[in-house]
Motif scaffolding. Structure first.
Motif, mmCIF file in Angstrom:
data_model
loop_
_atom_site.group_PDB
_atom_site.id
_atom_site.type_symbol
_atom_site.label_atom_id
_atom_site.label_comp_id
_atom_site.label_asym_id
_atom_site.label_seq_id
_atom_site.Cartn_x
_atom_site.Cartn_y
_atom_site.Cartn_z
ATOM 1 N N ALA A 1 0.688 -1.169 -0.083
ATOM 2 C CA ALA A 1 0.096 0.099 0.178
ATOM 3 C C ALA A 1 0.859 1.359 -0.031
ATOM 4 C CB ALA A 1 -1.029 -0.084 1.068
ATOM 5 N N HIS A 2 2.085 1.115 0.948
ATOM 6 C CA HIS A 2 2.871 2.257 0.960
ATOM 7 C C HIS A 2 3.602 2.594 -0.533
ATOM 8 C CE1 HIS A 2 5.621 5.291 2.741
ATOM 9 N NE2 HIS A 2 6.391 4.863 2.059
ATOM 10 N N ARG A 3 3.985 1.523 -1.137
ATOM 11 C CA ARG A 3 4.479 1.712 -2.452
ATOM 12 C C ARG A 3 3.437 2.243 -3.569
ATOM 13 N NH1 ARG A 3 6.743 -3.676 -5.353
ATOM 14 N NH2 ARG A 3 4.688 -3.978 -5.513
ATOM 15 N N ARG A 4 2.318 1.704 -3.299
ATOM 16 C CA ARG A 4 1.317 2.228 -4.563
ATOM 17 C C ARG A 4 0.895 3.795 -3.917
ATOM 18 N NH1 ARG A 4 -2.191 -0.872 -2.868
ATOM 19 N NH2 ARG A 4 -3.706 0.240 -1.455
ATOM 20 N N TYR A 5 0.736 4.360 -2.732
ATOM 21 C CA TYR A 5 0.708 5.583 -2.542
ATOM 22 C C TYR A 5 2.009 6.363 -2.998
ATOM 23 C CZ TYR A 5 -2.959 4.051 0.808
ATOM 24 O OH TYR A 5 -3.924 3.477 1.303
ATOM 25 N N ARG A 6 3.193 5.790 -2.760
ATOM 26 C CA ARG A 6 4.334 6.662 -3.309
ATOM 27 C C ARG A 6 4.260 6.844 -4.684
ATOM 28 N NH1 ARG A 6 7.487 9.866 -1.141
ATOM 29 N NH2 ARG A 6 7.932 8.534 0.704
ATOM 30 N N ARG A 7 3.788 5.573 -5.575
ATOM 31 C CA ARG A 7 3.808 5.797 -7.130
ATOM 32 C C ARG A 7 2.794 6.907 -7.405
ATOM 33 N NH1 ARG A 7 3.906 0.816 -7.703
ATOM 34 N NH2 ARG A 7 1.579 0.607 -8.167
ATOM 35 N N THR A 8 1.659 6.934 -6.789
ATOM 36 C CA THR A 8 0.447 7.740 -7.145
ATOM 37 C C THR A 8 0.895 9.276 -6.600
ATOM 38 O OG1 THR A 8 -1.053 5.974 -6.575
ATOM 39 C CG2 THR A 8 -1.961 8.272 -6.465
ATOM 40 N N TYR A 9 1.521 9.316 -5.623
ATOM 41 C CA TYR A 9 1.888 10.717 -5.274
ATOM 42 C C TYR A 9 3.041 11.307 -6.091
ATOM 43 C CZ TYR A 9 3.670 14.239 -1.856
ATOM 44 O OH TYR A 9 3.841 15.502 -1.116
ATOM 45 N N ARG A 10 3.684 10.323 -6.621
ATOM 46 C CA ARG A 10 4.517 11.124 -7.764
ATOM 47 C C ARG A 10 4.103 11.182 -9.253
ATOM 48 N NH1 ARG A 10 9.852 6.960 -6.077
ATOM 49 N NH2 ARG A 10 10.551 8.350 -4.627
ATOM 50 N N ARG A 11 3.109 10.321 -9.505
ATOM 51 C CA ARG A 11 2.449 10.565 -10.778
ATOM 52 C C ARG A 11 1.604 11.898 -10.780
ATOM 53 N NH1 ARG A 11 -0.636 5.312 -12.296
ATOM 54 N NH2 ARG A 11 -1.516 6.521 -13.738
ATOM 55 N N LEU A 12 0.980 12.357 -9.584
ATOM 56 C CA LEU A 12 0.198 13.597 -9.387
ATOM 57 C C LEU A 12 1.232 14.923 -9.522
ATOM 58 C CD1 LEU A 12 -2.496 12.374 -7.148
ATOM 59 C CD2 LEU A 12 -2.542 12.582 -9.641
ATOM 60 N N ALA A 13 2.311 14.371 -9.002
ATOM 61 C CA ALA A 13 3.401 15.782 -8.827
ATOM 62 C C ALA A 13 3.573 16.668 -9.987
ATOM 63 C CB ALA A 13 4.632 15.317 -8.471
ATOM 64 N N PRO A 14 3.728 16.551 -11.392
ATOM 65 C CA PRO A 14 3.724 17.578 -12.372
ATOM 66 C C PRO A 14 2.367 18.456 -12.469
ATOM 67 C CG PRO A 14 4.666 15.221 -13.023
ATOM 68 C CD PRO A 14 3.879 15.095 -11.916
ATOM 69 N N LEU A 15 1.250 17.710 -12.488
ATOM 70 C CA LEU A 15 -0.084 18.348 -12.363
ATOM 71 C C LEU A 15 -0.257 19.228 -11.252
ATOM 72 C CD1 LEU A 15 -2.731 18.444 -13.865
ATOM 73 C CD2 LEU A 15 -3.445 16.631 -12.497
ATOM 74 N N TRP A 16 0.045 18.543 -10.028
ATOM 75 C CA TRP A 16 -0.290 19.474 -8.884
ATOM 76 C C TRP A 16 0.974 20.484 -8.910
ATOM 77 C CZ3 TRP A 16 3.938 20.513 -5.237
ATOM 78 C CH2 TRP A 16 3.202 20.915 -4.026
#
Length: 380
Positions: free
Chosen positions: A228-243
């Motif tokens: 779950a932590h790895r999934r959250y980390r991957r999601t967090y980074r994928r949203l970074a450019p848009l954010w």
């Protein structure tokens, strides 16, 4: 020959107990199972020969060491049974478990005190050697057999309920470990009846396999947490450019100032939740910079691209956000927006994140680069 199984199995239990300590201490629902692991590891450890030898240096009378270990193992078995009942939401059995344990402990002490003088509380090889009566061992072994079998059955039954697959597997492995403990007590009852040294050879390997099953079963929730932590980390980074682009244009939506130390101390799941909120708030601000003509151009552009049907909305959102950012950057005034640009309604946070991930992917797609080039070419 297989003595290493017992040592490594107990070591694995301690590793899992330490790894699960933060979650076990913090999460009330996880605490019973974590305490059960600690109690099992401690009870197994004090029966290892090096630990017994070390205790012998502290307490000169080995008889009291044996009796204390046996009494502690009764407490351990009762506590583990209580913890397992608690994890399965069966708290009504608490009084029965501890009353039975107290009765068994009292009976063991009385049987020990009533026996002739003896140096150790061990099963003697012959009737001529002084020791505790057979009733002591029958009571001790049967209590453990019933407690461990009950634990195993509860784990297996609870593991069949509507729980995540890995958690269900973990409960079954842990339950298998406690059922192997039941096999150990059966072997000890056989030894009590036959005094066959061949039976003794199985005590250590069965204990080791039991410990390994329990350790692996208890470790699976940690695996779930890491995944779950790895999934959250991957999601967090994928949203970074848009954010980054949206909050740079609308800095007021950022909930807290940029502080790396504060951000590192915040749990990743909470940081991800905050990032989703800030993206959504920025979208609400920026939608007022999209004109009907720009929105019509966006729909025409997406229709001309080879975008899969289920990604059309995400590409439309990414394009109108780009148009809004361009309008705000060029100083164009906002205006009231009548078109619903929020995207599909989300049932929960997971749906919201999935939608934003599709938008974030579209925001980095070749289709959007083409749209940006068209915006630049149309700029006065």
């Amino acid at each position: 020959m297989l003595a290493w199984l017992e040592t490594t199995g107990i070591a694995a239990l301690w590793v899992v107990a330490i790894a699960r300590a933060p979650q076990g201490l913090r999460d009330r629902s996880q605490r019973p199972l974590w305490l059960a692991i600690v109690m099992i590891a401690l009870a197994m450890s004090i029966h290892l020969e090096p630990v017994t030898a070390a205790l012998g240096h502290l307490v000169p009378d080995e008889h009291w060491i044996d009796l204390t270990k046996h009494l502690f193992s009764i407490i351990d078995a009762a506590a583990v049974l209580w913890f397992i009942f608690g994890a399965a939401d069966r708290h009504r059995h608490t009084a029965l478990v501890f009353c039975t344990a107290a009765t068994v402990m009292s009976a063991l002490v009385l049987l020990d005190l009533g026996a002739p003088g003896h140096a150790r509380n061990q099963i003697t090889g012959s009737a001529a050697t002084p020791g505790v009566p057979l009733a002591y061992w029958w009571l001790f072994f049967v209590f453990h057999l019933v407690a461990d079998t009950t634990c195993g059955v509860v784990c297996w039954r609870y593991g069949r309920q509507d729980t995540p697959r890995l958690l269900r597997l973990g409960l079954r492995l842990f339950g298998t470990g406690t059922l192997l403990a039941s096999l150990l007590w059966v072997l000890k009852l056989v030894y009590l009846h036959t005094r066959s040294t061949a039976v003794c050879l199985w005590f250590s390997p069965v204990t080791g396999v039991e410990a390994w099953f329990m350790a692996i079963g208890a470790a699976l929730p940690v695996v779930i947490q890491l995944r779950a932590h790895r999934r959250y980390r991957r999601t967090y980074r994928r949203l970074a450019p848009l954010w980054h682009d949206l909050t740079a244009a609308s800095p007021d939506v950022v909930l807290t100032p940029d502080n790396r130390l504060w951000e590192a101390a915040m749990p990743l799941q909470l940081r991800l939740y905050r990032r989703v909120i800030e993206i959504r708030d920025a979208m609400i601000v920026l939608r007022n910079y999209v004109t009907p003509a720009a929105l019509e151009a966006v729909h025409r552009h997406v229709a001309e691209q080879t975008v899969p049907e289920h990604l059309v909305n995400a590409h439309v959102t990414a394009c109108w956000l780009t148009a809004a950012l361009d309008a705000r950057r060029n100083g164009r005034p906002p205006h009231s927006q009548t078109v619903n640009l929020a995207g599909p309604a989300a049932n929960d946070l997971t749906d919201e994140i999935e939608h934003l991930l599709r938008v974030a992917d579209a925001y980095r797609s070749p289709s959007l680069r083409t749209y940006k080039a068209a915006l630049s070419a149309a700029a006065p």
